[in-house]
Design a protein around this motif. Structure first.
Motif, PDB file in Angstrom:
ATOM      1  N   GLY A 146       0.776  -1.231   0.000  1.00 24.72           N
ATOM      2  CA  GLY A 146       0.000   0.000   0.000  1.00 24.72           C
ATOM      3  C   GLY A 146       0.804   1.276   0.000  1.00 24.72           C
ATOM      4  N   MET A 147       2.123   1.197  -0.097  1.00 30.43           N
ATOM      5  CA  MET A 147       2.938   2.415  -0.112  1.00 30.43           C
ATOM      6  C   MET A 147       3.270   2.795  -1.539  1.00 30.43           C
ATOM      7  N   ASP A 148       3.275   4.103  -1.773  1.00 29.05           N
ATOM      8  CA  ASP A 148       3.727   4.610  -3.064  1.00 29.05           C
ATOM      9  C   ASP A 148       5.252   4.574  -3.094  1.00 29.05           C
ATOM     10  N   LYS A 149       5.805   4.251  -4.250  1.00 32.92           N
ATOM     11  CA  LYS A 149       7.256   4.148  -4.396  1.00 32.92           C
ATOM     12  C   LYS A 149       7.947   5.454  -4.004  1.00 32.92           C
ATOM     13  N   ASP A 150       7.341   6.586  -4.304  1.00 33.78           N
ATOM     14  CA  ASP A 150       7.974   7.872  -3.981  1.00 33.78           C
ATOM     15  C   ASP A 150       7.909   8.222  -2.496  1.00 33.78           C
ATOM     16  N   LYS A 151       7.206   7.435  -1.698  1.00 33.65           N
ATOM     17  CA  LYS A 151       7.130   7.662  -0.248  1.00 33.65           C
ATOM     18  C   LYS A 151       8.065   6.736   0.526  1.00 33.65           C
TER      19      LYS A 151
ATOM     20  N   ARG B 173       2.647   6.501   4.765  1.00 39.11           N
ATOM     21  CA  ARG B 173       1.388   6.299   4.058  1.00 39.11           C
ATOM     22  C   ARG B 173       0.371   7.257   4.655  1.00 39.11           C
ATOM     23  N   LYS B 174      -0.305   8.007   3.797  1.00 38.00           N
ATOM     24  CA  LYS B 174      -1.332   8.953   4.233  1.00 38.00           C
ATOM     25  C   LYS B 174      -2.633   8.211   4.495  1.00 38.00           C
TER      26      LYS B 174
ATOM     27  N   GLU C  91      -2.073   4.098   8.832  1.00 35.16           N
ATOM     28  CA  GLU C  91      -1.443   5.241   8.195  1.00 35.16           C
ATOM     29  C   GLU C  91      -0.331   5.705   9.101  1.00 35.16           C
TER      30      GLU C  91
ATOM     31  N   TYR D 180      10.891  -1.937  -6.469  1.00 28.72           N
ATOM     32  CA  TYR D 180       9.622  -2.042  -5.740  1.00 28.72           C
ATOM     33  C   TYR D 180       8.567  -2.579  -6.695  1.00 28.72           C
TER      34      TYR D 180
END
Length: 140
Positions: A55-60, A76-77, A95, A116
Motif C-alpha cells: 500500500g505504499m507509493d514508491k515515492d514515499k 502512508r497517508k 497510516e 519495488y
C-alpha cells in the motif's frame, strides 16, 4: 500455608507488572518491526533484502546506507476512498510513518540497487571485494 500466601502475593505482582508493561509492549521497536516484515539473505557476493511494504507509493519510500547501516523508511497517508460512500465503522489499514535499520558491513554503497514491485521492496547490496575496502591500508 506460608508458601501459598507467597504465591498469591507473587501472582498479584506478576499481574500488575504485565499491566504496567503494556505501554512498553505497544511501543516496543520489535512490535513496530512486525509491521515491516523483511527477509535478509547473504551469499558470497551480496546481501538481498526483501521488505513487505504493501500500500505504499514508491515515492514515499526512502533508502539510505551510511556507516554500514541500511535504513528503510516509508509513510502512508490516510485512506479517503471509503469516506464518500458512508460512515466508516471499522478500520484496520494503518497510516503513518515506519522505519527499520539493518547492519550490513562491507557493502559497495555505489552499487546498491532497489526495486519495488507489488508491495515488495527488493534491495541488492553487493559486497566490497578486499581491494575495494575503504578501511584497508597497504603496507610497503
Amino acid at each position: 500455608m506460608a508458601n501459598e500466601m507467597m504465591n498469591r502475593h507473587n501472582d498479584i505482582f506478576d499481574a500488575m507488572n504485565d499491566w504496567f508493561d503494556l505501554p512498553k509492549k505497544i511501543f516496543d521497536n520489535n512490535e513496530m518491526a512486525k509491521l515491516m516484515q523483511a527477509d535478509v539473505v547473504e551469499n558470497d557476493h551480496e546481501y538481498v533484502i526483501k521488505v513487505d511494504l504493501p500500500g505504499m507509493d514508491k515515492d514515499k519510500i526512502n533508502l539510505s546506507y551510511n556507516n554500514g547501516i541500511l535504513s528503510v523508511s516509508g509513510s502512508r497517508k490516510s485512506f479517503k476512498d471509503m469516506s464518500k460512500d458512508g460512515s466508516l465503522i471499522h478500520r484496520e489499514r494503518s497510516e503513518g510513518h515506519i522505519s527499520r535499520s539493518f547492519r550490513l558491513p562491507n557493502v559497495a554503497a555505489s552499487d546498491i540497487h532497489a526495486k519495488y514491485d507489488n508491495g515488495v521492496l527488493t534491495i541488492n547490496l553487493p559486497k566490497q571485494s578486499a581491494n575495494e575496502s575503504e578501511n584497508s591500508i597497504q603496507i610497503d
